[in-house]
Write a protein that holds these residues in place. Structure first.
Motif, PDB file in Angstrom:
ATOM      1  N   GLU A 206     -37.208  46.634 -94.790  1.00 62.24           N
ATOM      2  CA  GLU A 206     -38.754  46.882 -94.218  1.00 62.24           C
ATOM      3  C   GLU A 206     -38.406  46.816 -92.727  1.00 62.24           C
ATOM      4  O   GLU A 206     -39.098  47.711 -92.157  1.00 62.24           O
ATOM      5  CB  GLU A 206     -39.925  45.708 -94.718  1.00 62.24           C
ATOM      6  CG  GLU A 206     -39.504  44.506 -94.415  1.00 62.24           C
ATOM      7  CD  GLU A 206     -38.482  43.596 -95.649  1.00 62.24           C
ATOM      8  OE1 GLU A 206     -38.465  42.309 -95.524  1.00 62.24           O
ATOM      9  OE2 GLU A 206     -37.870  44.451 -96.479  1.00 62.24           O
ATOM     10  N   VAL A 207     -37.662  46.215 -92.169  1.00 56.87           N
ATOM     11  CA  VAL A 207     -37.379  46.007 -90.714  1.00 56.87           C
ATOM     12  C   VAL A 207     -36.597  47.539 -90.503  1.00 56.87           C
ATOM     13  O   VAL A 207     -37.425  48.235 -89.465  1.00 56.87           O
ATOM     14  CB  VAL A 207     -36.315  45.089 -90.379  1.00 56.87           C
ATOM     15  CG1 VAL A 207     -36.173  45.125 -88.778  1.00 56.87           C
ATOM     16  CG2 VAL A 207     -37.111  43.653 -90.755  1.00 56.87           C
ATOM     17  N   VAL A 208     -35.653  47.878 -91.059  1.00 55.16           N
ATOM     18  CA  VAL A 208     -34.957  49.102 -90.643  1.00 55.16           C
ATOM     19  C   VAL A 208     -35.942  50.236 -90.531  1.00 55.16           C
ATOM     20  O   VAL A 208     -36.288  51.099 -89.881  1.00 55.16           O
ATOM     21  CB  VAL A 208     -33.842  49.312 -91.265  1.00 55.16           C
ATOM     22  CG1 VAL A 208     -33.090  50.725 -91.164  1.00 55.16           C
ATOM     23  CG2 VAL A 208     -32.622  48.210 -91.320  1.00 55.16           C
ATOM     24  N   ASP A 209     -36.736  50.330 -92.098  1.00 56.21           N
ATOM     25  CA  ASP A 209     -37.340  51.464 -92.351  1.00 56.21           C
ATOM     26  C   ASP A 209     -38.481  51.498 -91.349  1.00 56.21           C
ATOM     27  O   ASP A 209     -38.972  52.469 -90.887  1.00 56.21           O
ATOM     28  CB  ASP A 209     -37.970  51.501 -93.695  1.00 56.21           C
ATOM     29  CG  ASP A 209     -36.969  52.002 -94.854  1.00 56.21           C
ATOM     30  OD1 ASP A 209     -35.848  52.453 -94.277  1.00 56.21           O
ATOM     31  OD2 ASP A 209     -37.123  51.606 -95.921  1.00 56.21           O
ATOM     32  N   GLY A 210     -39.331  50.328 -90.852  1.00 54.03           N
ATOM     33  CA  GLY A 210     -40.320  50.269 -90.153  1.00 54.03           C
ATOM     34  C   GLY A 210     -40.023  50.838 -88.798  1.00 54.03           C
ATOM     35  O   GLY A 210     -40.549  51.491 -87.897  1.00 54.03           O
TER      36      GLY A 210
ATOM     37  N   SER B 293     -32.499  41.006 -85.862  1.00 56.57           N
ATOM     38  CA  SER B 293     -32.990  40.552 -86.967  1.00 56.57           C
ATOM     39  C   SER B 293     -32.136  39.996 -88.012  1.00 56.57           C
ATOM     40  O   SER B 293     -32.151  39.475 -89.149  1.00 56.57           O
ATOM     41  CB  SER B 293     -34.052  41.527 -87.922  1.00 56.57           C
ATOM     42  OG  SER B 293     -33.105  42.622 -88.351  1.00 56.57           O
ATOM     43  N   ILE B 294     -30.910  40.170 -87.627  1.00 58.43           N
ATOM     44  CA  ILE B 294     -29.645  39.824 -88.440  1.00 58.43           C
ATOM     45  C   ILE B 294     -29.186  38.435 -87.905  1.00 58.43           C
ATOM     46  O   ILE B 294     -28.657  38.106 -86.967  1.00 58.43           O
ATOM     47  CB  ILE B 294     -28.567  40.872 -88.411  1.00 58.43           C
ATOM     48  CG1 ILE B 294     -28.846  42.353 -88.581  1.00 58.43           C
ATOM     49  CG2 ILE B 294     -27.307  40.539 -89.338  1.00 58.43           C
ATOM     50  CD1 ILE B 294     -28.078  43.424 -88.551  1.00 58.43           C
ATOM     51  N   ALA B 295     -28.662  37.589 -88.864  1.00 57.69           N
ATOM     52  CA  ALA B 295     -28.176  36.163 -88.754  1.00 57.69           C
ATOM     53  C   ALA B 295     -26.797  36.370 -88.056  1.00 57.69           C
ATOM     54  O   ALA B 295     -26.094  37.220 -88.554  1.00 57.69           O
ATOM     55  CB  ALA B 295     -28.094  35.384 -90.005  1.00 57.69           C
ATOM     56  N   SER B 296     -26.814  35.554 -87.066  1.00 59.13           N
ATOM     57  CA  SER B 296     -25.235  35.834 -86.438  1.00 59.13           C
ATOM     58  C   SER B 296     -24.226  35.193 -87.430  1.00 59.13           C
ATOM     59  O   SER B 296     -23.007  35.558 -87.052  1.00 59.13           O
ATOM     60  CB  SER B 296     -25.177  34.634 -85.256  1.00 59.13           C
ATOM     61  OG  SER B 296     -26.192  34.789 -84.199  1.00 59.13           O
ATOM     62  N   SER B 297     -24.483  34.365 -88.364  1.00 60.04           N
ATOM     63  CA  SER B 297     -23.559  33.980 -89.235  1.00 60.04           C
ATOM     64  C   SER B 297     -22.987  35.103 -90.065  1.00 60.04           C
ATOM     65  O   SER B 297     -21.915  35.271 -90.740  1.00 60.04           O
ATOM     66  CB  SER B 297     -24.026  33.041 -90.237  1.00 60.04           C
ATOM     67  OG  SER B 297     -25.013  33.400 -90.926  1.00 60.04           O
ATOM     68  N   ARG B 298     -23.613  36.292 -90.107  1.00 60.80           N
ATOM     69  CA  ARG B 298     -23.093  37.203 -90.796  1.00 60.80           C
ATOM     70  C   ARG B 298     -22.369  38.369 -89.987  1.00 60.80           C
ATOM     71  O   ARG B 298     -21.935  39.395 -90.548  1.00 60.80           O
ATOM     72  CB  ARG B 298     -24.492  38.210 -91.463  1.00 60.80           C
ATOM     73  CG  ARG B 298     -25.308  37.393 -92.397  1.00 60.80           C
ATOM     74  CD  ARG B 298     -26.011  38.213 -93.331  1.00 60.80           C
ATOM     75  NE  ARG B 298     -25.282  38.669 -94.443  1.00 60.80           N
ATOM     76  CZ  ARG B 298     -25.588  39.465 -95.321  1.00 60.80           C
ATOM     77  NH1 ARG B 298     -26.896  40.103 -94.975  1.00 60.80           N
ATOM     78  NH2 ARG B 298     -24.788  40.178 -96.141  1.00 60.80           N
ATOM     79  N   TYR B 299     -22.012  38.063 -88.643  1.00 67.90           N
ATOM     80  CA  TYR B 299     -21.483  39.108 -87.995  1.00 67.90           C
ATOM     81  C   TYR B 299     -20.033  39.252 -88.457  1.00 67.90           C
ATOM     82  O   TYR B 299     -19.411  40.396 -88.249  1.00 67.90           O
ATOM     83  CB  TYR B 299     -21.455  38.628 -86.496  1.00 67.90           C
ATOM     84  CG  TYR B 299     -20.761  39.544 -85.573  1.00 67.90           C
ATOM     85  CD1 TYR B 299     -21.335  40.855 -85.468  1.00 67.90           C
ATOM     86  CD2 TYR B 299     -19.529  39.312 -84.866  1.00 67.90           C
ATOM     87  CE1 TYR B 299     -20.761  41.833 -84.365  1.00 67.90           C
ATOM     88  CE2 TYR B 299     -19.121  40.283 -83.810  1.00 67.90           C
ATOM     89  CZ  TYR B 299     -19.676  41.505 -83.833  1.00 67.90           C
ATOM     90  OH  TYR B 299     -19.184  42.333 -82.970  1.00 67.90           O
TER      91      TYR B 299
ATOM     92  N   VAL C 245     -25.452  52.968 -88.439  1.00 73.48           N
ATOM     93  CA  VAL C 245     -26.775  53.074 -89.229  1.00 73.48           C
ATOM     94  C   VAL C 245     -26.592  52.448 -90.734  1.00 73.48           C
ATOM     95  O   VAL C 245     -27.413  51.747 -91.380  1.00 73.48           O
ATOM     96  CB  VAL C 245     -27.035  54.424 -89.371  1.00 73.48           C
ATOM     97  CG1 VAL C 245     -28.415  54.447 -90.528  1.00 73.48           C
ATOM     98  CG2 VAL C 245     -27.665  55.135 -88.060  1.00 73.48           C
ATOM     99  N   LYS C 246     -25.285  52.673 -91.342  1.00 78.09           N
ATOM    100  CA  LYS C 246     -24.781  52.060 -92.592  1.00 78.09           C
ATOM    101  C   LYS C 246     -24.978  50.467 -92.614  1.00 78.09           C
ATOM    102  O   LYS C 246     -25.301  49.976 -93.503  1.00 78.09           O
ATOM    103  CB  LYS C 246     -23.551  52.692 -93.128  1.00 78.09           C
ATOM    104  CG  LYS C 246     -23.289  52.278 -94.427  1.00 78.09           C
ATOM    105  CD  LYS C 246     -21.790  53.040 -94.932  1.00 78.09           C
ATOM    106  CE  LYS C 246     -21.375  52.664 -96.399  1.00 78.09           C
ATOM    107  NZ  LYS C 246     -20.238  53.525 -96.742  1.00 78.09           N
ATOM    108  N   VAL C 247     -24.394  50.018 -91.558  1.00 74.80           N
ATOM    109  CA  VAL C 247     -24.234  48.620 -91.140  1.00 74.80           C
ATOM    110  C   VAL C 247     -25.712  48.072 -91.241  1.00 74.80           C
ATOM    111  O   VAL C 247     -26.046  46.904 -91.726  1.00 74.80           O
ATOM    112  CB  VAL C 247     -23.457  48.311 -89.913  1.00 74.80           C
ATOM    113  CG1 VAL C 247     -23.826  46.582 -89.559  1.00 74.80           C
ATOM    114  CG2 VAL C 247     -21.887  48.385 -90.339  1.00 74.80           C
ATOM    115  N   CYS C 248     -26.543  48.696 -90.341  1.00 79.25           N
ATOM    116  CA  CYS C 248     -27.815  48.103 -89.843  1.00 79.25           C
ATOM    117  C   CYS C 248     -28.749  47.989 -91.362  1.00 79.25           C
ATOM    118  O   CYS C 248     -29.430  47.134 -91.643  1.00 79.25           O
ATOM    119  CB  CYS C 248     -28.692  49.298 -89.223  1.00 79.25           C
ATOM    120  SG  CYS C 248     -28.404  48.909 -87.331  1.00 79.25           S
TER     121      CYS C 248
END
Length: 215
Positions: A33-37, A59-65, A23-26
């Protein structure tokens, strides 16, 4: 698979770890707004947990993995975990991790301890596209990882389950013995189902030692 005498199934986030790092990572990497929604929709029953998690992660960019993996480095594990693994090893009891989070994050947080588990299950991600894509061969119905279905592939006389949240309900309802915390304990109270409360893995080890007659 040959039937086992006893096997232990364990949730990861908030169970092996002190806090729910998934959850912390998300919350850190996905838009607020995506997480809360999505969490609001899941809570109100407008979306399943499977749908909500998939939409948040994708919704997270692959470059951030790689950043996500580094973000969980040094995650505190619940006290007594290593001693608990020693206890199970001494008795030849298999330990299986079933996480509702992401496999890469679980492996990064467990480090070398991964080798001490019989198996580790979780959803994975495909990073080939612009955004992460969730891949879960264990998805079923409303669940991204159907823990009960995985448990059923390990025939055994006694199944022990450890958990703390919503994703652990099916696992808890099908286990011979349940160690529950937080939301899982509240759910089992409402269902009138027996379980043992615990705070750290010393509690679990001591309870199982008494149950198995090894103290």
């Amino acid at each position: 698979m040959q039937a086992l005498d006893t096997i232990v199934f364990c949730d990861f986030d908030g169970t092996i770890t002190v806090e729910d790092t998934f959850v912390k990572v998300c919350r850190h990497f996905a838009a607020k707004e995506v997480v809360d929604g999505m969490l609001r929709d899941v809570f109100k029953g407008r979306r399943t947990l499977r749908e909500g998690i998939r939409i948040i992660v994708e919704s997270i960019a692959s470059s951030r993995y790689p950043e996500m993996l580094d973000f969980v480095n040094g995650t505190p594990l619940r006290p007594g975990f290593d001693e608990f693994l020693d206890f199970l090893d001494d008795r030849g009891v298999p330990f299986v991790v079933i996480s509702g989070g992401l496999l890469g994050l679980v492996h990064r947080q467990l480090g070398d301890r991964v080798r001490r588990a019989r198996d580790v299950y979780a959803a994975d991600v495909d990073t080939d596209g612009e955004f992460l894509r969730v891949v879960s061969p264990f998805a079923d119905g409303s669940e991204l990882v159907n823990k009960k279905k995985i448990m059923d592939t390990y025939p055994s006389r006694e199944t022990v389950a450890l958990g703390d949240g919503v994703t652990d309900q099916g696992m808890a309802l099908s286990a011979s013995l349940v160690f529950a915390r937080r939301h899982l304990a509240e759910f089992l109270d409402k269902e009138g189902r027996p379980y043992l409360r615990w705070e750290d893995f010393h509690d679990v080890r001591d309870a199982l030692a008494r149950r198995w007659g090894t103290v």
